[in-house]
Design an enzyme around this catalytic site. Structure first.
Site, short mmCIF file in Angstrom:
data_model
loop_
_atom_site.label_atom_id
_atom_site.label_comp_id
_atom_site.label_asym_id
_atom_site.label_seq_id
_atom_site.Cartn_x
_atom_site.Cartn_y
_atom_site.Cartn_z
N LYS A 111 0.86 -1.19 0.00
CA LYS A 111 0.00 0.00 0.00
C LYS A 111 0.89 1.23 0.00
O LYS A 111 2.03 1.16 0.44
CB LYS A 111 -0.89 0.01 1.25
CG LYS A 111 -2.15 0.83 1.10
CD LYS A 111 -3.25 0.06 0.42
CE LYS A 111 -4.48 0.91 0.18
NZ LYS A 111 -5.62 0.10 -0.29
N GLY A 223 -20.09 6.62 2.56
CA GLY A 223 -19.09 6.85 1.52
C GLY A 223 -19.73 6.80 0.16
O GLY A 223 -20.51 5.88 -0.15
N GLY A 225 -17.78 7.51 -2.80
CA GLY A 225 -16.67 7.64 -3.74
C GLY A 225 -16.75 6.50 -4.73
O GLY A 225 -17.84 6.00 -5.05
N ASN A 226 -15.61 6.06 -5.20
CA ASN A 226 -15.61 5.02 -6.22
C ASN A 226 -16.36 3.77 -5.74
O ASN A 226 -17.17 3.20 -6.46
CB ASN A 226 -14.16 4.66 -6.60
CG ASN A 226 -14.15 3.63 -7.70
OD1 ASN A 226 -14.89 3.74 -8.68
ND2 ASN A 226 -13.35 2.60 -7.54
N GLY A 228 -18.47 3.28 -2.82
CA GLY A 228 -19.85 3.48 -2.37
C GLY A 228 -20.81 3.73 -3.52
O GLY A 228 -21.93 3.21 -3.53
P1 NAD Z 1 -13.00 7.64 -2.48
O1 NAD Z 1 -11.98 8.64 -2.11
O2 NAD Z 1 -13.38 7.50 -3.91
O3 NAD Z 1 -14.34 7.91 -1.64
C1 NAD Z 1 -14.37 7.97 -0.25
C2 NAD Z 1 -15.76 8.38 0.18
O4 NAD Z 1 -15.85 8.31 1.60
C3 NAD Z 1 -16.13 9.81 -0.23
O5 NAD Z 1 -17.48 9.89 -0.61
C4 NAD Z 1 -15.93 10.58 1.07
O6 NAD Z 1 -16.73 11.74 1.12
C5 NAD Z 1 -16.39 9.55 2.08
N1 NAD Z 1 -15.88 9.78 3.44
C6 NAD Z 1 -14.61 10.01 3.85
N2 NAD Z 1 -14.56 10.20 5.18
C7 NAD Z 1 -15.85 10.08 5.62
C8 NAD Z 1 -16.46 10.17 6.90
N3 NAD Z 1 -15.74 10.40 7.99
N4 NAD Z 1 -17.80 9.98 6.96
C9 NAD Z 1 -18.54 9.75 5.85
N5 NAD Z 1 -18.01 9.64 4.63
C10 NAD Z 1 -16.68 9.81 4.52
O7 NAD Z 1 -12.49 6.23 -1.90
P2 NAD Z 1 -12.87 4.77 -2.39
O8 NAD Z 1 -11.89 4.35 -3.41
O9 NAD Z 1 -14.32 4.70 -2.65
O10 NAD Z 1 -12.54 3.92 -1.08
C11 NAD Z 1 -13.44 3.77 0.02
C12 NAD Z 1 -12.98 2.62 0.92
O11 NAD Z 1 -12.91 1.42 0.16
C13 NAD Z 1 -11.60 2.78 1.55
O12 NAD Z 1 -11.58 2.13 2.81
C14 NAD Z 1 -10.70 2.06 0.58
O13 NAD Z 1 -9.47 1.65 1.17
C15 NAD Z 1 -11.59 0.88 0.25
N6 NAD Z 1 -11.28 0.18 -0.99
C16 NAD Z 1 -11.23 0.85 -2.19
C17 NAD Z 1 -11.00 0.14 -3.35
C18 NAD Z 1 -11.02 0.79 -4.70
O14 NAD Z 1 -11.00 0.06 -5.70
N7 NAD Z 1 -11.12 2.10 -4.82
C19 NAD Z 1 -10.78 -1.25 -3.29
C20 NAD Z 1 -10.85 -1.89 -2.07
C21 NAD Z 1 -11.11 -1.17 -0.93
#
Ligand code: NAD
Length: 433
Positions: A111, A223, A225-226, A228
């Site tokens: 990571k 969440g 982001g990508n 959620g």
């Molecule tokens: P992202 O940056 O695209 O989105 C994160 C989301 O979480 C945003 O909507 C943000 O506003 C929200 N957020 C952040 N802090 C917050 C809080 N305190 N309360 C409420 N909402 C909050 O990130 P992502 O890529 O969607 O990743 C989200 C999670 O999934 C992380 O734990 C990441 O490690 C995990 N993950 C991501 C992937 C991937 O392919 N992107 C793969 C496996 C796991």
């Protein structure tokens, strides 16, 4: 509340080690294997000087941690987040080792990250930071060494810049160095959707185990982001269920909110009013007739399924009691959303927990597919990618839940056992232990 408090004072690496120690005791793991697996193999911290738009020089710190590469090159995302620390990266790297192992893809765990609020940087500054991250670490990554990807705060565009920088440095087009790239830069169809869709494929399997009717269910998600966003889309599209609440971190107000509607949210509309960092335009949401509630409201919702898809340590001893009795499934889309103390409470509740490194493995599975396609320079269709993803995750899900039911284990324990056994077998076969 500031972004820095988003992990609520919990050290994620202590959490990851605690989970590992617990499983190691449970399975009677040898002292030699424990010694190696409790800590990362390699850690890097480096300066990234960036010339800002106003002419000043700002020095950021970049990290890369390779937890284990017994099963293949280290693999894992790069996070741009203000509360990024070496310990967050260590935890996430360790969880990546278990993630690639539980779904049985030939990769290890790593990571990376930068402590930065990406929403505060211009596009040019972000490009300089992304390229600077590669210049700081390029000798220690590569398609046969360690393959980064996007995570919180990083985007496909940044992966495109990073691939370009690496290709310039080594003097050869090398798309296999990084995954999650835009499709015209060697990305894979389906990678963007993979994590969120993968979460929902597994919710579908969990509902079969619980004899639930998916189209009659409701979900609340933290969440947008990508992960959620695509989980929400798939929940409506594939399962026919309703998403009634979505929480997000508001980058303008520096605090979280929950957008809610008992009749269900129009996820595509919500996606159209959300920026690349997952901040929703709450005024437009209000105009559309939705309620804007506090940041914890998502957790209190009277729903069938809860999907934490934001950050680690969001479900803790102090708030786990807020979870409604109606909740039947907790699908951990984020990494490490539940602390070990909250786990002890969940074990006493009638809730099926799909543990994080299994639940969100869709991203790394399609990243693996992307790496394979990049190395072959031959690309599959989106349908082919998603079908292979579904098969892989459905198999892994049932492997874990068969063990859990057969041995009377908590699903997290079963997932850890499957993963650790695979890593140990590779370490033995290579003569490490
Ligand atoms: P992202 O940056 O695209 O989105 C994160 C989301 O979480 C945003 O909507 C943000 O506003 C929200 N957020 C952040 N802090 C917050 C809080 N305190 N309360 C409420 N909402 C909050 O990130 P992502 O890529 O969607 O990743 C989200 C999670 O999934 C992380 O734990 C990441 O490690 C995990 N993950 C991501 C992937 C991937 O392919 N992107 C793969 C496996 C796991």
């Amino acid at each position: 509340m500031s972004a820095a408090k988003s992990t609520e004072g919990v050290n994620p690496f202590h959490m990851a080690q605690k989970q590992f120690d617990h499983t190691a005791d449970l399975m009677g793991l040898s002292a030699d294997a424990r010694e190696i697996l409790r800590w990362p193999l390699r850690e890097f911290k480096f300066q990234i000087p960036v010339r800002m738009d106003d002419g000043s020089l700002r020095v950021f710190f970049g990290y890369r941690v390779q937890h284990n590469d017994a099963r293949g090159p280290a693999k894992g995302g790069i996070r741009f987040h203000p509360s990024e620390t070496l310990d967050t990266v260590r935890a996430l790297a360790m969880w990546m080792t278990w993630k690639t192992a539980v779904v049985n893809i030939p990769l290890g765990g790593g990571k990376g990250g930068v402590a930065v609020q990406p929403a505060s940087l211009s596009r040019r500054e972000l490009e300089a930071l992304a390229r600077g991250w590669i210049r700081g670490i390029w000798r220690n990554i590569g398609p046969r060494i360690d393959i980064p990807a996007p995570d919180v705060g990083t985007t496909p565009q940044m992966m495109g810049w990073m691939m370009d920088e690496y290709s310039h440095l080594v003097g050869a087009y090398t798309p296999g160095v990084i995954t999650g790239k835009p499709i015209p830069a060697g990305g894979s169809p389906g990678r963007r959707e993979a994590t969120g869709f993968g979460v929902v494929y597994q919710i579908r399997e969990a509902m079969k185990l619980l004899n639930m009717e998916p189209e009659k269910t409701t979900a609340s998600i933290q969440g947008f982001g990508n992960v959620g966003r695509h989980a929400a889309l798939a929940y409506q599209k594939f399962l026919g269920g309703k998403v009634v609440a979505v929480a997000y971190w508001d980058n303008h107000d520096q605090r979280p909110y929950t957008i809610a509607s008992d009749d269900g949210l129009d996820v595509e509309f919500l996606a159209s009013i959300t920026d690349v960092f997952g901040t929703i335009d709450k005024d437009r949401a209000r105009e559309a007739g939705y309620r804007v509630e506090d940041g914890d409201a998502w957790l209190r919702k009277d729903v069938d399924v809860l999907i934490p898809a934001a950050l680690e340590a969001q479900i803790r001893e102090d708030n786990v009691h807020l979870i409604s009795d109606r909740v039947r499934i907790l699908a951990e889309a984020a990494n490490g959303p539940t602390t070990p103390e909250a786990d002890e409470v969940l074990k006493t509740r009638n809730i099926l927990v799909i543990p994080d490194f299994l639940c969100n493995a869709g991203g790394v599975v399609v990243s693996y597919f992307e790496g394979v396609q990049s190395d072959m320079n031959y690309y599959w269709t989106k349908d082919e990618v998603l079908e292979r993803l579904d098969t892989k995750l459905t198999h892994a899900f049932h492997e874990v839940f068969r063990l859990a039911h057969g041995e009377g284990l908590y699903p997290r324990e079963a997932a850890y056992i499957v993963a650790i056994q695979r890593v140990v077998q590779s370490m033995e076969a290579r003569g490490w232990i």
